[in-house]
Write an enzyme that holds these catalytic residues in place. Structure first.
Site, PDB file in Angstrom:
ATOM      1  N   GLU A  89     -16.433 -16.936  19.302  1.00 50.95           N
ATOM      2  CA  GLU A  89     -16.539 -15.657  18.585  1.00 50.95           C
ATOM      3  C   GLU A  89     -15.202 -15.358  17.925  1.00 50.95           C
ATOM      4  OE1 GLU A  89     -17.508 -12.719  21.528  1.00 50.95           O
ATOM      5  OE2 GLU A  89     -19.151 -13.940  22.317  1.00 50.95           O
ATOM      6  N   LYS A  91     -11.923 -13.245  17.391  1.00 51.86           N
ATOM      7  CA  LYS A  91     -11.160 -12.323  18.219  1.00 51.86           C
ATOM      8  C   LYS A  91     -10.782 -11.152  17.328  1.00 51.86           C
ATOM      9  CE  LYS A  91      -7.474 -12.073  21.627  1.00 51.86           C
ATOM     10  NZ  LYS A  91      -7.040 -10.759  21.252  1.00 51.86           N
ATOM     11  N   ASP A  93      -9.328  -7.740  16.077  1.00 54.23           N
ATOM     12  CA  ASP A  93      -8.065  -7.102  16.410  1.00 54.23           C
ATOM     13  C   ASP A  93      -8.248  -5.589  16.481  1.00 54.23           C
ATOM     14  OD1 ASP A  93      -5.464  -6.873  17.086  1.00 54.23           O
ATOM     15  OD2 ASP A  93      -4.658  -7.356  15.105  1.00 54.23           O
ATOM     16  N   TYR A 195     -17.959  -3.416  17.551  1.00 52.27           N
ATOM     17  CA  TYR A 195     -18.623  -4.712  17.664  1.00 52.27           C
ATOM     18  C   TYR A 195     -18.710  -5.096  19.138  1.00 52.27           C
ATOM     19  CZ  TYR A 195     -17.954  -5.445  12.643  1.00 52.27           C
ATOM     20  OH  TYR A 195     -17.987  -5.343  11.285  1.00 52.27           O
ATOM     21  N   LYS A 281      -5.123 -18.018  19.804  1.00 50.72           N
ATOM     22  CA  LYS A 281      -4.426 -17.059  18.938  1.00 50.72           C
ATOM     23  C   LYS A 281      -3.938 -17.749  17.669  1.00 50.72           C
ATOM     24  CE  LYS A 281      -2.873 -13.212  20.378  1.00 50.72           C
ATOM     25  NZ  LYS A 281      -2.586 -12.308  21.322  1.00 50.72           N
ATOM     26  N   CYS A 373      24.392  12.212   3.567  1.00 53.34           N
ATOM     27  CA  CYS A 373      22.952  12.128   3.346  1.00 53.34           C
ATOM     28  C   CYS A 373      22.666  11.735   1.896  1.00 53.34           C
ATOM     29  CB  CYS A 373      22.298  13.462   3.676  1.00 53.34           C
ATOM     30  SG  CYS A 373      20.573  13.539   3.187  1.00 53.34           S
ATOM     31  N   CYS A 376      20.957  15.114   0.181  1.00 48.31           N
ATOM     32  CA  CYS A 376      21.649  16.389  -0.022  1.00 48.31           C
ATOM     33  C   CYS A 376      23.169  16.240   0.005  1.00 48.31           C
ATOM     34  CB  CYS A 376      21.214  17.409   1.032  1.00 48.31           C
ATOM     35  SG  CYS A 376      21.838  17.037   2.679  1.00 48.31           S
ATOM     36  N   CYS A 391      20.695  13.213   9.221  1.00 52.21           N
ATOM     37  CA  CYS A 391      21.277  14.259   8.392  1.00 52.21           C
ATOM     38  C   CYS A 391      21.103  15.541   9.187  1.00 52.21           C
ATOM     39  CB  CYS A 391      20.513  14.353   7.066  1.00 52.21           C
ATOM     40  SG  CYS A 391      20.844  15.886   6.182  1.00 52.21           S
ATOM     41  N   CYS A 396      18.312  20.472   4.243  1.00 50.04           N
ATOM     42  CA  CYS A 396      18.260  19.302   3.357  1.00 50.04           C
ATOM     43  C   CYS A 396      16.876  19.245   2.711  1.00 50.04           C
ATOM     44  CB  CYS A 396      18.525  18.037   4.164  1.00 50.04           C
ATOM     45  SG  CYS A 396      18.209  16.528   3.229  1.00 50.04           S
TER      46      CYS A 396
END
Ligand code: IVH
Length: 630
Positions: A89, A91, A93, A195, A281, A373, A376, A391, A396
């Site tokens: 079958e 696999k 995910d 499934y 795998k 930053c 800003c 920051c 900001c």
């Protein structure tokens, strides 16, 4: 058939609405397996842990041909030369789920959890259309994989990004997050799929299991095959490693199972996995490319995230042109600089990661965290013990934009129409300096903005206005406290019942709430100690947001029942009666409708009683209510 739906989503939605209207009109026609019962459930406070009927084990892996042949040899030895077949079958995910049917009716769904106990996610699973609400007449358990196909995943991520939320890294994470959402309505919108590959009571072979599941109305993955030997198995693996990108969902390998249940029994199990099955795998998909530059993004909490721009390269059917470098530690670990050659990998993740440096580039330049930053120009700091550089300017614009988008997001304040482009304008024109400014926006100011007509401005204002009624968990989530998302917000609201109590709680007190550890508690404390945040809370109070939260019990004697109180009860005050009903899982409504289950009438009951009689709603007295409460 389930694989290629006969009607579009839009047609489905229309038919659903018609059915719902019909059932509202004729409640006697409503059955528990009606498709309208998929959606509905109210948001839950958390998930109940439930033991599995038998452990949900994982599988041993074979990472290459040799390991698969080793597995085959062990099986042949243990079966002592007896003939046997495999079922191969895909696999899938996703994440595994156990669905229970009582006398054919879908009754409960449990996530895998730690294998021995999982979480009861029945209400969310009910929204998955490929989980039939009725399957035969017997009591059964079906196990399988919940997943999100690529299209649904892309749609979800597009929505998340439009709402200023970080995209989910892969469909598996997104599916896992979706099945554990507290609000089944949001879960329903995610379009999850299921499934199955396991049935109990177990048929004599895996082949029969797949056939039985198909005839019970489940959406069995069509790509499975009986393989008579390891050669055929390897061919199946090869074939799907080549074709994996053509599937509408992600797979990360192939599962091989000995077909006959009696042979499975004889092969038995180790503590962790069956000896009669293995997961082959697929290797992660990797490619080499060059880092051409690095940018820094500023997130809602001020975190500066380095993002590598890559020379575009196709990895497993997806063109990759950026990759996050997470933080300074990661840059140091990888020892990478701009212009270096690197290996990028997609292991189920749409967002690729840089695995390692392959070679130093010409004219390589070190990647330096900015000292100011990038948005800003304000100060940035790296707190001791933290990987992130932030920051610290709470005003900001980058932080502000992100926090407004978060506030407006679905599942938070749900303000439709407040997307990226509009937030940019609102912040850049100075109309919005913090989220509470949204509640003072005026139509005249909005229609002056680009791409904003009168109609959409009115709609937006209505949506903003509606969000004022958001319950405390959403408000808490909206504040954007680090580590406090939907789930933790819900738990905090339930535990403390009051925003002021949460804001005043010490770290120890906060940790009394379930799932709140030192890290989360520390973050909450720091948030409420910050001056701007405290002033934000006061502004929200002035805007009349609800700071308290009535704890509703998940289940009780009165679950799913709606009551209306009228007149003076002999012993209970109206508030007492309300608390008692709600504690037992019931709901108290203000007016009588066809949805009302009971009207509790006391002395001098008025028009509500007449209405109840007119609609044929049951009328009870206090004594009967107390009986129902047990
Ligand atoms: S059978 C006791 N079949 O892979 C054996 N698992 O790595 C139970 N998975 O936990 C698993 N597709 O979540 C089986 N066709 C398939 C599968 C599958 C995906 C997942 C499942 C399991 C994990 C093990």
């Amino acid at each position: 058939m389930l694989d290629s739906p006969e009607i579009s989503d839009a047609e489905y939605d229309t038919m659903m609405r018609e059915l719902k209207a019909l059932e509202d009109e004729h409640p006697e026609l409503l059955t528990p397996d009606s498709p309208t019962q998929r959606v509905g459930g109210k948001p839950r406070e958390g998930f109940v842990k439930v033991p599995h009927s038998s452990a949900m084990l994982s599988l041993d892996n074979a990472l290459n041909e040799t390991e698969l042949r080793d597995f085959d040899r062990r099986v042949r030895d243990l079966l002592g030369g007896e003939e046997f077949h495999y079922v191969a079958e895909l696999k899938l995910d996703g994440l595994s789920l156990a669905a229970h049917y009582r006398e054919g009716q879908f009754a409960q769904a449990i996530t895998r959890g730690d294998g021995a106990t999982g979480e009861d996610v029945t209400e969310n699973a009910r929204t998955i259309r490929s989980i039939p609400l009725k399957a035969g007449r017997a009591s059964l358990e079906v196990r399988g994989e919940v997943l999100l196909n690529r299209r649904a995943f892309e749609k979800l991520n597009a929505e998340r990004m439009a709402a200023g939320q970080p995209p989910s890294p892969n469909p598996r994470n997104a599916a896992a997050g979706s099945i554990r959402l507290l609000d089944p309505k949001i879960a329903a919108s995610r379009r999850l799929d299921f499934y199955p590959y396991f049935l109990f009571p177990a048929p004599a072979t895996q082949t029969e299991t797949m056939e039985a599941l198909t005839s019970l109305g489940f959406k069995v993955n069509p790509h499975w095959r009986v393989c008579t030997d390891v050669g055929a198995l390897l061919e199946f693996c090869d074939e799907w490693e080549r074709k994996r990108d053509s599937l509408p969902y992600e797979i990360d390998g192939v599962v091989a199972k000995v077909d006959r249940a009696d042979q499975q029994q004889r092969l038995g199990w180790t503590a962790k996995a069956p000896r009669w099955a293995i997961a082959f795998k697929f290797p992660a998909q990797q490619k080499e490319t060059t880092i051409v530059g690095v940018r820094f993004q500023v997130g809602r909490t001020g975190t500066l995230t380095p993002v590598a721009d890559l020379e575009p390269v196709s990895v497993g059917g997806v063109v990759v042109s950026t990759s996050t470098l997470h933080n300074q530690d990661e840059i140091e670990r990888l020892q990478v600089q701009i212009n270096d050659r690197v290996l990028v990998e997609r292991a189920g993740d749409v967002i690729p990661k840089i695995v390692r440096k392959v070679a130093d580039g010409n004219n390589r330049r070190p990647i330096e965290m900015p000292t100011a930053c990038p948005v800003c120009g304000g100060e940035v700091v790296r707190a001791e013990g933290e990987a992130a550089t932030r920051c610290i300017n709470t005003n900001c614009p980058a932080r502000l934009k992100e926090s407004i988008l978060h506030w407006a997001a679905r599942g938070v304040m749900d303000i439709d129409g407040l997307g990226d482009a509009l937030v940019d304008q609102l912040v850049d024109t100075g109309l919005v300096k913090n989220v509470t400014d949204l509640y003072g926006l005026r139509l005249e100011a909005l229609v002056d903005l680009e791409r904003m007509g009168k109609k959409s401005a009115e709609k937006l204002l209505a949506n903003i206005e509606r969000s004022r009624r958001a319950p405390l968990p959403r408000l808490l989530n909206g504040l954007g406290i680090s580590f406090v998302g939907e789930r933790t917000a819900q738990i905090l609201a339930e535990t403390f019942g009051d925003l002021d109590k949460i804001a005043a709680a010490s770290e120890e007190e906060l940790q009394k709430a379930e799932e709140v550890g030192p890290k989360v508690a520390g973050s909450i404390r720091r948030f409420f100690e910050e001056r701007h945040n405290r002033s934000l809370v006061e502004k929200l109070r002035a805007e009349d947001f609800s700071f308290t939260y009535a704890i509703t019990r998940k289940t009780g004697a009165l679950t799913n029942l709606t009551f209306v109180l009228t007149g003076a009860l002999p012993t209970l005050s109206r508030d007492d009666a309300k608390v008692l009903i709600e504690t037992a899982g019931g709901k108290v409504a203000g007016s009588v409708s066809k949805k009302t289950n009971y009207v509790v009438a006391g002395e001098e009951a008025g028009s509500k009683l007449d209405k109840a009689r007119e609609l044929g709603v049951a009328v009870i007295d206090e004594a009967r209510l107390l009986e129902l409460l047990g």
